[in-house]
Design an enzyme around this catalytic site. Structure first.
Site, PDB file in Angstrom:
ATOM      1  N   GLN A  73       3.675   4.033  -1.672  1.00 26.05           N
ATOM      2  CA  GLN A  73       3.944   4.637  -2.802  1.00 26.05           C
ATOM      3  C   GLN A  73       4.441   3.872  -3.977  1.00 26.05           C
ATOM      4  O   GLN A  73       3.831   3.603  -5.109  1.00 26.05           O
ATOM      5  CB  GLN A  73       5.126   5.504  -2.841  1.00 26.05           C
ATOM      6  CG  GLN A  73       5.137   6.876  -1.882  1.00 26.05           C
ATOM      7  CD  GLN A  73       6.075   7.898  -2.473  1.00 26.05           C
ATOM      8  OE1 GLN A  73       5.231   8.478  -3.661  1.00 26.05           O
ATOM      9  NE2 GLN A  73       6.993   7.884  -1.858  1.00 26.05           N
ATOM     10  N   HIS A  91      23.633   0.523  -3.529  1.00 23.59           N
ATOM     11  CA  HIS A  91      22.470   1.245  -3.743  1.00 23.59           C
ATOM     12  C   HIS A  91      22.633   2.834  -3.024  1.00 23.59           C
ATOM     13  O   HIS A  91      21.987   2.437  -1.427  1.00 23.59           O
ATOM     14  CB  HIS A  91      21.445   1.176  -3.641  1.00 23.59           C
ATOM     15  CG  HIS A  91      19.702   2.107  -4.135  1.00 23.59           C
ATOM     16  ND1 HIS A  91      19.598   2.610  -5.140  1.00 23.59           N
ATOM     17  CD2 HIS A  91      19.509   2.549  -3.148  1.00 23.59           C
ATOM     18  CE1 HIS A  91      19.123   3.875  -4.961  1.00 23.59           C
ATOM     19  NE2 HIS A  91      18.300   3.367  -4.164  1.00 23.59           N
ATOM     20  N   ARG A 102      18.729   5.726 -13.833  1.00 22.50           N
ATOM     21  CA  ARG A 102      19.697   7.407 -13.989  1.00 22.50           C
ATOM     22  C   ARG A 102      20.404   7.607 -15.331  1.00 22.50           C
ATOM     23  O   ARG A 102      20.604   8.917 -15.500  1.00 22.50           O
ATOM     24  CB  ARG A 102      19.462   7.699 -12.907  1.00 22.50           C
ATOM     25  CG  ARG A 102      18.240   7.383 -11.788  1.00 22.50           C
ATOM     26  CD  ARG A 102      18.040   7.308 -10.311  1.00 22.50           C
ATOM     27  NE  ARG A 102      17.090   8.158  -9.498  1.00 22.50           N
ATOM     28  CZ  ARG A 102      17.267   8.125  -7.937  1.00 22.50           C
ATOM     29  NH1 ARG A 102      17.667   7.380  -7.383  1.00 22.50           N
ATOM     30  NH2 ARG A 102      15.880   7.884  -7.629  1.00 22.50           N
ATOM     31  N   ALA A 152       1.200  -1.315   0.163  1.00 17.92           N
ATOM     32  CA  ALA A 152       0.266  -0.421   0.023  1.00 17.92           C
ATOM     33  C   ALA A 152       1.297   1.478   0.075  1.00 17.92           C
ATOM     34  O   ALA A 152       0.061   2.197  -0.098  1.00 17.92           O
ATOM     35  CB  ALA A 152      -0.809   0.230   1.692  1.00 17.92           C
ATOM     36  N   ASP A 204      18.763   3.477 -10.657  1.00 17.53           N
ATOM     37  CA  ASP A 204      20.505   4.020 -10.899  1.00 17.53           C
ATOM     38  C   ASP A 204      21.031   3.468 -11.904  1.00 17.53           C
ATOM     39  O   ASP A 204      20.871   5.181 -12.897  1.00 17.53           O
ATOM     40  CB  ASP A 204      21.627   3.473  -9.756  1.00 17.53           C
ATOM     41  CG  ASP A 204      20.937   3.640  -8.140  1.00 17.53           C
ATOM     42  OD1 ASP A 204      20.408   4.875  -7.839  1.00 17.53           O
ATOM     43  OD2 ASP A 204      20.737   2.291  -7.670  1.00 17.53           O
ATOM     44  N   ARG A 210      22.130   7.000   8.387  1.00 17.38           N
ATOM     45  CA  ARG A 210      21.578   5.313   7.838  1.00 17.38           C
ATOM     46  C   ARG A 210      21.913   4.739   8.237  1.00 17.38           C
ATOM     47  O   ARG A 210      21.850   3.291   8.781  1.00 17.38           O
ATOM     48  CB  ARG A 210      23.314   5.576   6.862  1.00 17.38           C
ATOM     49  CG  ARG A 210      22.933   4.695   4.886  1.00 17.38           C
ATOM     50  CD  ARG A 210      23.808   4.503   4.362  1.00 17.38           C
ATOM     51  NE  ARG A 210      23.511   3.595   3.231  1.00 17.38           N
ATOM     52  CZ  ARG A 210      22.584   3.807   2.424  1.00 17.38           C
ATOM     53  NH1 ARG A 210      21.730   4.719   2.029  1.00 17.38           N
ATOM     54  NH2 ARG A 210      22.975   2.555   1.476  1.00 17.38           N
ATOM     55  N   ARG A 225      13.407   6.455   5.753  1.00 16.41           N
ATOM     56  CA  ARG A 225      14.883   7.524   6.223  1.00 16.41           C
ATOM     57  C   ARG A 225      13.469   9.274   6.959  1.00 16.41           C
ATOM     58  O   ARG A 225      13.655   9.256   5.839  1.00 16.41           O
ATOM     59  CB  ARG A 225      15.865   7.559   5.178  1.00 16.41           C
ATOM     60  CG  ARG A 225      16.971   8.777   6.084  1.00 16.41           C
ATOM     61  CD  ARG A 225      17.965   7.442   5.573  1.00 16.41           C
ATOM     62  NE  ARG A 225      19.578   9.195   6.102  1.00 16.41           N
ATOM     63  CZ  ARG A 225      20.952   9.082   5.517  1.00 16.41           C
ATOM     64  NH1 ARG A 225      21.091   8.379   4.595  1.00 16.41           N
ATOM     65  NH2 ARG A 225      21.976   9.914   5.672  1.00 16.41           N
ATOM     66  N   GLY A 230      13.331  -1.809  -0.875  1.00 17.48           N
ATOM     67  CA  GLY A 230      13.214  -1.384   0.821  1.00 17.48           C
ATOM     68  C   GLY A 230      14.748  -1.077   1.322  1.00 17.48           C
ATOM     69  O   GLY A 230      16.137  -1.682   1.632  1.00 17.48           O
ATOM     70  N   GLY A 274       4.932   0.131  -3.846  1.00 17.46           N
ATOM     71  CA  GLY A 274       3.824  -1.081  -3.920  1.00 17.46           C
ATOM     72  C   GLY A 274       3.011  -0.630  -4.244  1.00 17.46           C
ATOM     73  O   GLY A 274       2.557  -1.241  -5.878  1.00 17.46           O
TER      74      GLY A 274
HETATM   75  P1  NAI Z   1       6.278   3.876   1.479  1.00 15.36           P
HETATM   76  O1  NAI Z   1       6.446   4.514   2.799  1.00 15.36           O
HETATM   77  O2  NAI Z   1       4.862   5.028   0.449  1.00 15.36           O
HETATM   78  O3  NAI Z   1       5.598   2.522   1.899  1.00 15.36           O
HETATM   79  C1  NAI Z   1       6.422   1.822   2.522  1.00 15.36           C
HETATM   80  C2  NAI Z   1       4.972   0.234   2.700  1.00 15.36           C
HETATM   81  O4  NAI Z   1       5.312  -0.274   3.808  1.00 15.36           O
HETATM   82  C3  NAI Z   1       4.413   1.673   3.959  1.00 15.36           C
HETATM   83  O5  NAI Z   1       3.081   1.014   3.525  1.00 15.36           O
HETATM   84  C4  NAI Z   1       3.945   0.639   5.091  1.00 15.36           C
HETATM   85  O6  NAI Z   1       3.047   0.746   5.974  1.00 15.36           O
HETATM   86  C5  NAI Z   1       4.740  -0.476   4.707  1.00 15.36           C
HETATM   87  N1  NAI Z   1       5.793  -1.342   4.807  1.00 15.36           N
HETATM   88  C6  NAI Z   1       6.268  -1.102   6.881  1.00 15.36           C
HETATM   89  N2  NAI Z   1       7.355  -2.069   7.274  1.00 15.36           N
HETATM   90  C7  NAI Z   1       6.710  -3.701   6.785  1.00 15.36           C
HETATM   91  C8  NAI Z   1       6.742  -4.174   7.324  1.00 15.36           C
HETATM   92  N3  NAI Z   1       7.370  -4.638   8.306  1.00 15.36           N
HETATM   93  N4  NAI Z   1       6.109  -4.922   6.685  1.00 15.36           N
HETATM   94  C9  NAI Z   1       4.776  -4.711   5.428  1.00 15.36           C
HETATM   95  N5  NAI Z   1       4.605  -3.236   4.982  1.00 15.36           N
HETATM   96  C10 NAI Z   1       5.984  -2.619   6.140  1.00 15.36           C
HETATM   97  O7  NAI Z   1       7.728   3.895   1.260  1.00 15.36           O
HETATM   98  P2  NAI Z   1       8.013   3.879  -0.370  1.00 15.36           P
HETATM   99  O8  NAI Z   1       8.329   5.465  -1.105  1.00 15.36           O
HETATM  100  O9  NAI Z   1       6.625   3.369  -1.231  1.00 15.36           O
HETATM  101  O10 NAI Z   1       9.380   2.565  -0.696  1.00 15.36           O
HETATM  102  C11 NAI Z   1       9.790   2.060   0.654  1.00 15.36           C
HETATM  103  C12 NAI Z   1      10.914   1.754   0.531  1.00 15.36           C
HETATM  104  O11 NAI Z   1      11.736   1.952  -0.937  1.00 15.36           O
HETATM  105  C13 NAI Z   1      12.114   2.687   0.892  1.00 15.36           C
HETATM  106  O12 NAI Z   1      12.556   1.756   2.426  1.00 15.36           O
HETATM  107  C14 NAI Z   1      12.449   3.361   0.490  1.00 15.36           C
HETATM  108  O13 NAI Z   1      14.090   3.722   0.776  1.00 15.36           O
HETATM  109  C15 NAI Z   1      13.467   2.499  -0.362  1.00 15.36           C
HETATM  110  N6  NAI Z   1      13.504   2.691  -2.249  1.00 15.36           N
HETATM  111  C16 NAI Z   1      14.738   2.136  -2.713  1.00 15.36           C
HETATM  112  C17 NAI Z   1      15.288   2.634  -3.526  1.00 15.36           C
HETATM  113  C18 NAI Z   1      16.138   1.176  -4.741  1.00 15.36           C
HETATM  114  O14 NAI Z   1      16.570   2.382  -5.787  1.00 15.36           O
HETATM  115  N7  NAI Z   1      16.379   0.737  -4.051  1.00 15.36           N
HETATM  116  C19 NAI Z   1      14.469   3.661  -4.872  1.00 15.36           C
HETATM  117  C20 NAI Z   1      13.107   4.673  -3.848  1.00 15.36           C
HETATM  118  C21 NAI Z   1      13.042   4.548  -2.917  1.00 15.36           C
END
Ligand code: NAI
Length: 329
Positions: A15, A189, A164, A13, A161, A100, A94, A132, A17
């Site tokens: 962003q 990353h 980009r 749920a 990356d 970090r 974060r 994540g 996802g």
């Molecule tokens: P967000 O905060 O919108 O969504 C994260 C979701 O994970 C929330 O709905 C939350 O309820 C859920 N969540 C938290 N802990 C959980 C658990 N233990 N089990 C299941 N669900 C859980 O964050 P967003 O923007 O979707 O980003 C998610 C992750 O992706 C972040 O860690 C972010 O840093 C990472 N990310 C990684 C990138 C990459 O290139 N590797 C690029 C952009 C973001």
């Protein structure tokens, strides 16, 4: 009828996802003949949001969507039962003033449980992509707790990356992005990653012959890619989501299809010592896939400049590994 693939998405749920699920369901990723059952996994307090997403998935009437199952993250063994793919997106982002190392300590335990549950319940051939952050080290933690799942089935995402970097090279060279190939991302990353312009090609020529401003390649290009996530947050007020979801889906598509000759996929995998990268850490490498198995491409040129950049990012990964030593069995 083709057996449906079960695809689990944690943080379904959130962003990223939300931007991932509809394309997974649509047939775009695994093909129009391959039915998919989605396992949506979220924290207990986000189950209501999953109900809404389930309604929207139904309302798309995707012919390839064979089912939607919703799970709470406090019963991961149920959530991962028989799954063929897991996209580990859910984690704590974060926050302001958070180091970090704080983030690693907060998210580490999530990935301990994830690894154990995947080991207990998933298909023995499950593939896991960790998105994540800090994704390389989270992947290492989860993999370490899943001794029965092959090491080759674990990936951390560096594709955003790669995408980009390809775009920046295309803009600079004033060529379409499709003309840019063979862009590898080495290491972590994070802001230490090394986007490799040395082996990149534009219209089949070395990028450094097409782009003659070598100062730009060695400084602005690298720092733009390294800092792109922060630049998006500063401009949008939220972290990259659609582009991150796109990169996760690109990773899966690239692994389940053969890599065209002369190109590479960028993803972080367990190092086997290739290119002098210490064994046992999850590092970005240039990969190729035959649609089923992947390998690290050998023979990329690594000069003194690249070596120093690769060493810096590998040193960061080693430090991250040491920070979570107690979480690695
Ligand atoms: P967000 O905060 O919108 O969504 C994260 C979701 O994970 C929330 O709905 C939350 O309820 C859920 N969540 C938290 N802990 C959980 C658990 N233990 N089990 C299941 N669900 C859980 O964050 P967003 O923007 O979707 O980003 C998610 C992750 O992706 C972040 O860690 C972010 O840093 C990472 N990310 C990684 C990138 C990459 O290139 N590797 C690029 C952009 C973001």
């Amino acid at each position: 009828m083709t057996k449906p693939l079960r695809v689990a998405v944690t943080g379904a749920a959130g962003q990223i996802g939300y931007a991932t699920l509809f394309r997974l369901a649509s047939g775009e990723i695994f093909g129009p003949q391959q039915p998919v059952i989605l396992h949506l996994i979220e924290l207990p307090q986000a189950q209501g949001a999953l109900d809404g997403i389930h309604m929207e998935l139904d309302d798309c009437a995707f012919p390839t969507l064979a089912g939607v199952e919703k799970f709470s993250s406090d019963n991961l063994e149920l959530a991962f039962k028989d799954v063929d793919w897991v996209l580990c997106i859910g984690s704590i982002p974060r926050g302001k003033g958070m180091e970090r190392s704080d983030l690693i300590r907060i998210n580490g335990p999530i990935f301990t449980n994830t690894g154990k549950a995947i080991n207990a319940a998933a298909s023995r051939d499950v593939k896991v992509l960790v998105v994540g952050n800090p994704c390389n080290t989270n992947c290492l933690i989860a993999m370490s707790h899943a001794p029965d799942i092959p090491r080759a089935n674990w990936f951390a995402m560096t594709r955003l990356d790669q995408n980009r970097a390809a775009s920046q090279l295309a803009i600079k060279a004033q060529r379409p992005v499709a003309a840019v190939q063979n862009v590898a991302i080495w290491g972590n990353h994070s802001a230490t990653q090394y986007p490799d312009f040395m082996n990149a090609k534009i219209d089949g020529q070395p990028a450094s012959q097409v782009i003659t401003d070598h100062e730009w390649l060695k400084s602005t290009f690298i720092s733009t890619v390294q800092q792109r996530g922060a630049a998006v947050i500063a401009a949008r007020g939220a972290s990259s989501a659609a582009s991150a979801a796109n990169a996760a889906l690109d990773t899966v598509k690239s692994l389940v299809n053969p890599t065209p000759a002369g190109t590479c996929i960028s993803a972080a995998v367990l190092s086997d010592g290739s290119y002098g990268v210490e064994e046992g850490i999850i590092s970005g490498f240039p990969l190729s896939s035959d649609g089923k198995n992947w390998k690290i491409i050998q023979g990329f040129q690594v000069d003194e400049f690249s070596r120093s950049k690769i060493d810096a990012t590998i040193n960061e990964l080693k430090a991250e590994r040491d920070t979570v030593k107690d979480l690695l069995p």
